[in-house]
Scaffold this motif. Sequence first.
Motif, mmCIF file in Angstrom:
data_model
loop_
_atom_site.group_PDB
_atom_site.id
_atom_site.type_symbol
_atom_site.label_atom_id
_atom_site.label_comp_id
_atom_site.label_asym_id
_atom_site.label_seq_id
_atom_site.Cartn_x
_atom_site.Cartn_y
_atom_site.Cartn_z
ATOM 1 N N ARG A 1 37.121 43.143 42.481
ATOM 2 C CA ARG A 1 37.512 41.850 43.036
ATOM 3 C C ARG A 1 37.807 40.860 41.917
ATOM 4 N N SER A 2 36.868 40.659 41.016
ATOM 5 C CA SER A 2 37.051 39.694 39.939
ATOM 6 C C SER A 2 36.252 40.128 38.727
ATOM 7 N N VAL A 3 36.596 39.543 37.582
ATOM 8 C CA VAL A 3 35.930 39.872 36.319
ATOM 9 C C VAL A 3 35.683 38.573 35.563
ATOM 10 N N MET A 4 34.484 38.454 35.009
ATOM 11 C CA MET A 4 34.155 37.341 34.118
ATOM 12 C C MET A 4 33.823 37.896 32.739
ATOM 13 N N VAL A 5 34.521 37.409 31.705
ATOM 14 C CA VAL A 5 34.214 37.743 30.314
ATOM 15 C C VAL A 5 33.721 36.453 29.671
ATOM 16 N N LEU A 6 32.448 36.393 29.333
ATOM 17 C CA LEU A 6 31.836 35.141 28.906
ATOM 18 C C LEU A 6 31.073 35.318 27.586
ATOM 19 N N GLY A 7 31.415 34.514 26.594
ATOM 20 C CA GLY A 7 30.659 34.477 25.352
ATOM 21 C C GLY A 7 30.711 35.750 24.532
ATOM 22 N N CYS A 8 31.805 36.505 24.613
ATOM 23 C CA CYS A 8 31.923 37.770 23.873
ATOM 24 C C CYS A 8 32.682 37.553 22.564
ATOM 25 N N ILE A 9 32.337 38.350 21.543
ATOM 26 C CA ILE A 9 32.941 38.236 20.223
ATOM 27 C C ILE A 9 33.331 39.629 19.733
ATOM 28 N N ASN A 10 34.543 39.736 19.190
ATOM 29 C CA ASN A 10 35.023 41.001 18.596
ATOM 30 C C ASN A 10 34.956 42.170 19.578
ATOM 31 N N CYS A 11 35.308 41.948 20.814
ATOM 32 C CA CYS A 11 35.242 42.997 21.828
ATOM 33 C C CYS A 11 36.642 43.364 22.321
ATOM 34 N N THR A 12 36.764 44.594 22.803
ATOM 35 C CA THR A 12 37.957 45.041 23.513
ATOM 36 C C THR A 12 37.555 45.333 24.952
ATOM 37 N N VAL A 13 38.236 44.703 25.900
ATOM 38 C CA VAL A 13 37.922 44.865 27.316
ATOM 39 C C VAL A 13 39.163 45.383 28.033
ATOM 40 N N VAL A 14 39.008 46.492 28.748
ATOM 41 C CA VAL A 14 40.093 47.074 29.538
ATOM 42 C C VAL A 14 39.729 46.937 31.009
ATOM 43 N N VAL A 15 40.586 46.272 31.775
ATOM 44 C CA VAL A 15 40.369 46.101 33.217
ATOM 45 C C VAL A 15 41.503 46.797 33.952
ATOM 46 N N GLY A 16 41.157 47.833 34.715
ATOM 47 C CA GLY A 16 42.189 48.572 35.435
ATOM 48 C C GLY A 16 42.979 47.693 36.375
ATOM 49 N N ALA A 17 42.282 46.968 37.273
ATOM 50 C CA ALA A 17 42.968 46.075 38.203
ATOM 51 C C ALA A 17 41.954 45.143 38.842
ATOM 52 N N ALA A 18 42.318 43.863 38.958
ATOM 53 C CA ALA A 18 41.490 42.869 39.631
ATOM 54 C C ALA A 18 42.312 42.244 40.750
ATOM 55 N N SER A 19 41.780 42.268 41.968
ATOM 56 C CA SER A 19 42.542 41.795 43.123
ATOM 57 C C SER A 19 42.570 40.276 43.218
ATOM 58 N N ARG A 20 41.698 39.590 42.450
ATOM 59 C CA ARG A 20 41.706 38.135 42.491
ATOM 60 C C ARG A 20 41.899 37.580 41.079
ATOM 61 N N VAL A 21 40.839 37.269 40.375
ATOM 62 C CA VAL A 21 41.014 36.557 39.114
ATOM 63 C C VAL A 21 40.134 37.154 38.024
ATOM 64 N N ILE A 22 40.678 37.196 36.811
ATOM 65 C CA ILE A 22 39.901 37.494 35.609
ATOM 66 C C ILE A 22 39.701 36.182 34.869
ATOM 67 N N THR A 23 38.458 35.876 34.523
ATOM 68 C CA THR A 23 38.137 34.649 33.807
ATOM 69 C C THR A 23 37.588 34.997 32.432
ATOM 70 N N VAL A 24 38.166 34.385 31.403
ATOM 71 C CA VAL A 24 37.698 34.584 30.027
ATOM 72 C C VAL A 24 37.268 33.218 29.501
ATOM 73 N N GLY B 1 46.512 45.166 44.843
ATOM 74 C CA GLY B 1 47.641 44.299 45.186
ATOM 75 C C GLY B 1 48.335 43.696 43.980
ATOM 76 N N VAL B 2 48.314 44.379 42.847
ATOM 77 C CA VAL B 2 48.982 43.899 41.636
ATOM 78 C C VAL B 2 50.372 44.529 41.556
#
Length: 365
Positions: A183-206, A268-269
């Motif tokens: 549904r959604s993804v939150m990426v908060l306070g991360c440093i030097n990271c690689t994040v792979v998100v297959g699909a989010a039906s609403r919102v990704i927040t960084v 739905g992307v």
Amino acid sequence: CGCRGGEPAAVVTAEDVQLLEILLEPITGEGLASTHSLSTLFADLMGGGSMAAEDGQQHLHTLLTDALEAVRTARWPAGAGGGLPSANEDSRLEIVTEEEDSFETSPLELQPLPLATLSPGSSAQAGPSPEVASSGRAVHVSGCNRRTVLVDRSAMPSGSSLQYDVHIVDCHSTFVYLLAPVRSVMVLGCINCTVVVGAASRVITVEHAERVRLHATAVALRISNCVQCTHFLCVNTRPLLSGENHRLLFAPFVTHYGRLGEDMRHAGVDPDEHANKWAEPVALSAPEASIPVSTASVLEPARHLPFTVPFDVPGDTVENPCGVPEAYAEAIVTAKKRLVDFKEELTLVARTPAVKEEIQGALHK
């Protein structure tokens, strides 16, 4: 909406309401509620100043009108004042330090980091890892340091994975692979990271991220108070910027895994190149204004390197299903050819065990 001072009444469509809900939606879950993002958004929409001397009803009308304008700007194609300048318009953004260059190319290699996989209804992994857990309809990846984390459908056993929110919080030098539609993804306070998100039906927040590389497909993306982050995207609304952001880079999504196409359909992307607004972010504080290069720019095709998901996920997707501009497609083909040529050269050179051991040692330093 009502009207004031002879102004025509605002017409709010169902799509406006849906996008406004995405814009203002807090990422909530057990143990986490991001209220800061909402306060940042409202501060930007009010121009960073104090509340005007209006009664509550008129102020709410003004706020919602501005919010709807920002959402409509995010939905529509960029006009003359929107979108991003190319990175080559400012030479300062072309300079890549040795540390940054190493981080950018590292996804080409299988990282020698411990692997954490989330099992159904528990936090059991290959090796103890209390940093990854599932509770209710949320998956939490928190406090990981120098790890590789895989989160797939098995981590979300209660109903559809599209009912889940994923929180990636306070991770350092970690690779997170979220290979499922959520549904959604939150990426908060991360440093030097690689994040792979297959699909989010609403919102990704960084939020409050530094030197994070996000490879994602989603309906919407919000970025707040981030520094030197690179976003490889297939996103169907213009990315929304709020707060203080510096040296952000945007590029098209180019990776894949076996079920990516199916995951995008479920979320739905739209993968069509013309539906991808990766290069058209909008600043909520000034929706009609151009975004300065010091805040964000486009990653040049020559610097766009291949990225491989190092997990065998069964499925029908054998290549990136998202449309990619021709310049980037050609750059990826060229980079892959260079990689193949380099491997062939290594094979010719490393014919004896002693030479092979020496090369392996040099590569791992």
